[in-house]
Design an enzyme around this catalytic site. Structure first.
Site, PDB file in Angstrom:
ATOM      1  N   ASP A  11      34.376  59.218  21.682  1.00 46.65           N
ATOM      2  CA  ASP A  11      34.123  58.069  20.790  1.00 46.65           C
ATOM      3  C   ASP A  11      32.960  57.313  20.839  1.00 46.65           C
ATOM      4  O   ASP A  11      33.131  55.961  21.093  1.00 46.65           O
ATOM      5  CB  ASP A  11      35.376  57.321  20.329  1.00 46.65           C
ATOM      6  CG  ASP A  11      35.842  56.622  21.772  1.00 46.65           C
ATOM      7  OD1 ASP A  11      35.427  56.906  22.791  1.00 46.65           O
ATOM      8  OD2 ASP A  11      36.479  55.519  21.419  1.00 46.65           O
ATOM      9  N   ASP A  16      30.833  56.918  26.821  1.00 44.86           N
ATOM     10  CA  ASP A  16      31.130  58.328  26.324  1.00 44.86           C
ATOM     11  C   ASP A  16      29.796  58.611  26.487  1.00 44.86           C
ATOM     12  O   ASP A  16      29.489  59.871  27.019  1.00 44.86           O
ATOM     13  CB  ASP A  16      31.449  58.182  24.989  1.00 44.86           C
ATOM     14  CG  ASP A  16      33.054  57.491  24.788  1.00 44.86           C
ATOM     15  OD1 ASP A  16      33.993  58.129  24.693  1.00 44.86           O
ATOM     16  OD2 ASP A  16      33.084  56.205  24.610  1.00 44.86           O
ATOM     17  N   ASN A  40      35.992  53.467  19.438  1.00 42.11           N
ATOM     18  CA  ASN A  40      35.243  52.691  19.801  1.00 42.11           C
ATOM     19  C   ASN A  40      34.607  51.794  18.270  1.00 42.11           C
ATOM     20  O   ASN A  40      34.292  50.742  18.173  1.00 42.11           O
ATOM     21  CB  ASN A  40      34.035  52.730  20.638  1.00 42.11           C
ATOM     22  CG  ASN A  40      34.430  52.731  22.286  1.00 42.11           C
ATOM     23  OD1 ASN A  40      35.417  52.125  22.394  1.00 42.11           O
ATOM     24  ND2 ASN A  40      33.891  53.774  22.771  1.00 42.11           N
ATOM     25  N   THR A 125      37.848  61.224  25.981  1.00 45.99           N
ATOM     26  CA  THR A 125      37.415  60.017  26.558  1.00 45.99           C
ATOM     27  C   THR A 125      37.350  58.914  25.498  1.00 45.99           C
ATOM     28  O   THR A 125      36.943  58.092  25.301  1.00 45.99           O
ATOM     29  CB  THR A 125      35.701  60.025  27.200  1.00 45.99           C
ATOM     30  OG1 THR A 125      35.115  60.317  26.156  1.00 45.99           O
ATOM     31  CG2 THR A 125      35.753  60.941  28.155  1.00 45.99           C
ATOM     32  N   PHE A 166      42.972  50.695  26.069  1.00 47.95           N
ATOM     33  CA  PHE A 166      42.345  50.931  24.522  1.00 47.95           C
ATOM     34  C   PHE A 166      42.533  52.443  23.988  1.00 47.95           C
ATOM     35  O   PHE A 166      43.102  52.592  22.627  1.00 47.95           O
ATOM     36  CB  PHE A 166      40.693  50.703  24.498  1.00 47.95           C
ATOM     37  CG  PHE A 166      40.197  51.087  23.249  1.00 47.95           C
ATOM     38  CD1 PHE A 166      40.118  49.979  22.209  1.00 47.95           C
ATOM     39  CD2 PHE A 166      39.576  52.135  22.794  1.00 47.95           C
ATOM     40  CE1 PHE A 166      39.979  50.187  20.930  1.00 47.95           C
ATOM     41  CE2 PHE A 166      38.916  52.390  21.593  1.00 47.95           C
ATOM     42  CZ  PHE A 166      39.048  51.401  20.532  1.00 47.95           C
ATOM     43  N   ASN A 167      42.362  53.510  24.642  1.00 49.61           N
ATOM     44  CA  ASN A 167      42.263  54.945  24.266  1.00 49.61           C
ATOM     45  C   ASN A 167      43.720  55.274  23.731  1.00 49.61           C
ATOM     46  O   ASN A 167      43.943  56.008  22.625  1.00 49.61           O
ATOM     47  CB  ASN A 167      41.771  55.897  25.050  1.00 49.61           C
ATOM     48  CG  ASN A 167      40.324  56.016  25.278  1.00 49.61           C
ATOM     49  OD1 ASN A 167      39.518  55.305  24.486  1.00 49.61           O
ATOM     50  ND2 ASN A 167      39.632  56.322  26.402  1.00 49.61           N
ATOM     51  N   HIS A 240      33.878  53.820  32.717  1.00 46.00           N
ATOM     52  CA  HIS A 240      35.350  54.468  32.511  1.00 46.00           C
ATOM     53  C   HIS A 240      35.040  56.089  32.366  1.00 46.00           C
ATOM     54  O   HIS A 240      35.605  56.859  33.071  1.00 46.00           O
ATOM     55  CB  HIS A 240      35.992  53.966  31.415  1.00 46.00           C
ATOM     56  CG  HIS A 240      36.238  52.624  31.565  1.00 46.00           C
ATOM     57  ND1 HIS A 240      37.276  52.007  32.098  1.00 46.00           N
ATOM     58  CD2 HIS A 240      35.737  51.642  30.399  1.00 46.00           C
ATOM     59  CE1 HIS A 240      37.288  50.707  31.729  1.00 46.00           C
ATOM     60  NE2 HIS A 240      36.503  50.238  30.864  1.00 46.00           N
ATOM     61  N   ASP A 241      34.528  56.452  31.022  1.00 47.71           N
ATOM     62  CA  ASP A 241      34.678  57.692  30.762  1.00 47.71           C
ATOM     63  C   ASP A 241      33.916  58.712  31.710  1.00 47.71           C
ATOM     64  O   ASP A 241      34.546  60.040  31.741  1.00 47.71           O
ATOM     65  CB  ASP A 241      33.757  57.884  29.372  1.00 47.71           C
ATOM     66  CG  ASP A 241      34.780  57.161  28.326  1.00 47.71           C
ATOM     67  OD1 ASP A 241      35.982  56.982  28.601  1.00 47.71           O
ATOM     68  OD2 ASP A 241      34.261  56.765  27.051  1.00 47.71           O
TER      69      ASP A 241
HETATM   70  C1  BDR Z   1      37.974  53.151  27.155  1.00 48.28           C
HETATM   71  O1  BDR Z   1      37.961  52.460  25.777  1.00 48.28           O
HETATM   72  C2  BDR Z   1      36.553  52.620  25.291  1.00 48.28           C
HETATM   73  O2  BDR Z   1      35.909  51.344  24.820  1.00 48.28           O
HETATM   74  C3  BDR Z   1      35.676  53.086  26.501  1.00 48.28           C
HETATM   75  O3  BDR Z   1      34.687  54.099  25.771  1.00 48.28           O
HETATM   76  C4  BDR Z   1      36.807  53.810  27.182  1.00 48.28           C
HETATM   77  O4  BDR Z   1      36.935  55.222  27.026  1.00 48.28           O
HETATM   78  C5  BDR Z   1      38.196  52.098  28.136  1.00 48.28           C
HETATM   79  O5  BDR Z   1      39.340  51.524  28.062  1.00 48.28           O
HETATM   80 CA    CA Z   2      35.507  56.451  25.004  1.00 45.04          CA
END
Ligand code: BDR
Ligand code: CA
Length: 314
Positions: A11, A16, A40, A125, A166-167, A240-241
């Protein structure tokens, strides 16, 4: 050596975008396609961002638009506070010429897995809606998946609520479908991704390379770091991703512990929490491999090497 085949479901999103960059030119991975989901930002925006990244980096990888909203929940959450109005604010791109494929992202995942010999890894991701929908539409794909590697969740603190990442919170039902599927699951959560903070020194180090990937990295991280500081107070945002891809390139970058993980899809306060049975209290058979530590230096070396691939015309 055969390259490891992957589908990247994402996303974009600043981090990403760097996952795409790393996956597309790795000599160890074959990126079969990119499916995109709302997360996102809205799916129209995240698809546009994926196409912009591919066009800018001259990647000949098909991009498929996937789900516009979570499987069950009405509310679509986005992360404009972190990723901006476009979902990937910062870099300025040439007019977009590359277009998304006609096939739906979920259908791409199904067709690609069904036609495979069980040797494809699905990396997610973003929210897991596309993969979960594919599993529900065509359960035959489940036995075809070599491994699911996801960025999402945490066994410690969340980043949207104290409980949830979040994801997962965006579409906890989808995560529940995947975690109960019986697939081999490797969860790369905030517990490790928060250790790879992209401090200004790192941005400077990556920016020393003279190629398109380095320039994109710098433009992305300048915006990302600013919003991470505003929201969380960090000087460098967690990358993160790309940890998912770094792990596939060199599994020794992560320390993994097997755990039984259950997604909270019922409570109000802790909705979207990945309840990881770290101490094995439940006695339940582990259903996931959870990343508990990361070799930070090795990770940045992998990123640097990934950017270097773009100087080599290969
Ligand atoms: C995740 O949330 C998104 O905002 C980032 O791309 C990542 O995949 C981190 O919590
Ligand atoms: Ca992401």
């Amino acid at each position: 050596m055969d390259k490891r085949k992957i589908i990247l479901d994402c996303d974009p999103g600043h981090d990403d975008a760097i996952a795409i960059m790393l996956a597309a030119k790795s000599g160890l991975l074959e990126l079969l396609g990119i499916s995109v989901v709302a997360g996102n930002q809205t799916v129209e925006k995240t698809v546009r961002n994926a196409l912009n990244v591919c066009q800018y980096l001259k990647l000949d990888v098909p991009v498929y638009q996937g789900c516009k909203q979570p499987m069950i929940r009405e509310k679509q959450m986005v992360a404009g506070d972190i990723h901006g109005e476009s979902g990937m604010d910062g870099p300025v791109f040439e007019p977009l010429v590359k277009t998304a494929e006609k096939k739906h992202g979920v259908q791409f995942i199904i067709d690609t897995l069904l036609g495979s010999e069980g040797d494809i890894t699905v990396v997610t991701t973003g929210p897991m809606t596309n993969l979960a929908m594919a599993m529900r539409l065509c359960p035959e794909i489940i036995s075809k998946i070599e491994e699911v590697v996801l960025m999402g969740g945490c066994y410690q603190l969340g980043n949207v609520t104290p409980a949830a990442e979040f994801n997962i919170i965006v579409d906890a039902d989808a995560a529940h479908v995947v975690f109960t599927s019986g697939c081999k699951i490797t969860m790369v959560g905030l517990d490790v991704t928060r250790k790879v903070l992209c401090y200004p020194e790192i941005v400077e180090r990556m920016g020393k390379q003279d190629n398109a990937a380095a320039r994109l990295f710098v433009d992305l991280m300048k915006f990302f770091n600013k919003s991470q500081k505003e929201v969380y107070g960090w000087e460098g945002g967690p990358l993160h991703d790309p940890v998912t891809i770094a792990y596939l390139i060199d599994p020794s970058v992560l320390t993994i512990k097997e755990m039984y993980t259950e997604i909270d899809i019922r409570s109000e306060q802790s909705y979207g929490r990945t309840n990881c049975d770290f101490f094995h209290y439940s006695g339940k058979e582990p259903n996931s491999r959870v990343a508990v530590d990361i070799d930070v230096e090795k990770f940045w070396d992998i990123i640097e090497d990934g950017i270097r691939q773009y100087s080599q015309g290969g």
